[in-house]
Design a protein around this motif. Sequence first.
Motif, short mmCIF file in Angstrom:
data_model
loop_
_atom_site.label_atom_id
_atom_site.label_comp_id
_atom_site.label_asym_id
_atom_site.label_seq_id
_atom_site.Cartn_x
_atom_site.Cartn_y
_atom_site.Cartn_z
N THR A 1 -12.28 0.50 -21.73
CA THR A 1 -12.63 1.72 -22.76
C THR A 1 -13.92 1.36 -23.53
N ASP B 1 -7.28 -2.70 -20.64
CA ASP B 1 -7.97 -1.33 -20.50
C ASP B 1 -8.91 -0.92 -21.61
N HIS C 1 -5.56 3.30 -13.65
CA HIS C 1 -6.55 4.67 -13.50
C HIS C 1 -6.98 5.10 -12.51
N ALA D 1 -8.63 -1.63 -13.87
CA ALA D 1 -8.12 -0.65 -14.49
C ALA D 1 -7.06 0.07 -13.59
N ILE E 1 -12.95 4.40 -19.56
CA ILE E 1 -12.52 3.67 -18.28
C ILE E 1 -13.25 4.37 -17.21
#
Length: 344
Positions: free
Chosen positions: A154, A150, A58, A55, A209
């Motif tokens: 999630t 991603d 993020h 990720a 995430i």
Amino acid sequence: MVGVTDLYMHGRMSERKYNVQVTQLSEWLKDLEGDGDSSAGSSNVTLVQDFKFMAHRHWSVYESMYHSTYVATRLGIWRRRGKEMLDTMLAKMGVPLSECHQKYACMSSGAKRQLRDRVEKWAPTFGLEHVIFTSFEKRSGYTKSLSAADAVLTTTGLLDHTSNRERGVVSGAASEAERFGLGAGWEHNFWEAYESLSCSDWDQVEKGIENAIELQKAIVRQGAWLLDNRTIVHTGPFRYAVLNDSADQHRFTHPLTLLKLALFLLDTIKRGPKPIVLCALNEERNSYLIVGGSRGKNDFGVSFNRAARSTGARIRQHTFDGSIVELQREDLTKFIEYLHSGMA
């Protein structure tokens, strides 16, 4: 696309099969292309080259690399030498550590643009030849985008969310599914994960995430502890380890999280093709959650059932995957002993 990526990320699809699927999906995308509308309200899916970093869009690039299963298991990131190798790689890439440690969104545009070329150039030197892979990205308007990887994080982050369990919201009246490692509120988690696939609620996407990031941190911590303390038994036809009092024990009574830990360990241990069995104690149910992980064909479903029949061990199966079972606590020793003799 998310389903194929999920299979690939969780070791259930080989790289060769994944690439075949990506080619077929990209051809399907071309067939679906309409008039090319790219207005702010439209959503577009495109073929992209993505990193096997956790990720990375993020949080910081450094943390995403450190906690990536692909990078961490190849560098042995929890050891001093592994950290030094990561720092050296970033230095050779010419990415300032100050940039690497800040959130990806805050990195300079120049550093973001050059990241892929620099990773592509230097990653093979550190044994990370396949750190870049072909994937998909969904864009919504001009500012929002979500990669297939991603999207997997999630959905799994929302499905694996155990905040209710951590607060002790599991009662004797809870359903079997709730009291098993799926956690209280599992149905709510399912619908949140399902709805997140539409990308209509970006707060929900970010929540998933963030949950996935916390789970991955726990997996790396636990994997490092098991390896450094030599608690994995390597003798016999498979490796195994028992988790009784981990600081993250509540997380590993969830099937998918325990499976991810098994895959992390398989990627780390390079000595031969032996599969692995992980057993995580669930004090509330006086039982063990048992997961069998393998790099190739996984026959643990058959082996688990045979061991249960032959020893009288009491097992329950709560998922469609036969390699994930719940075993009564006092039956663990005879169950493992039979597996050792029966699979030899």
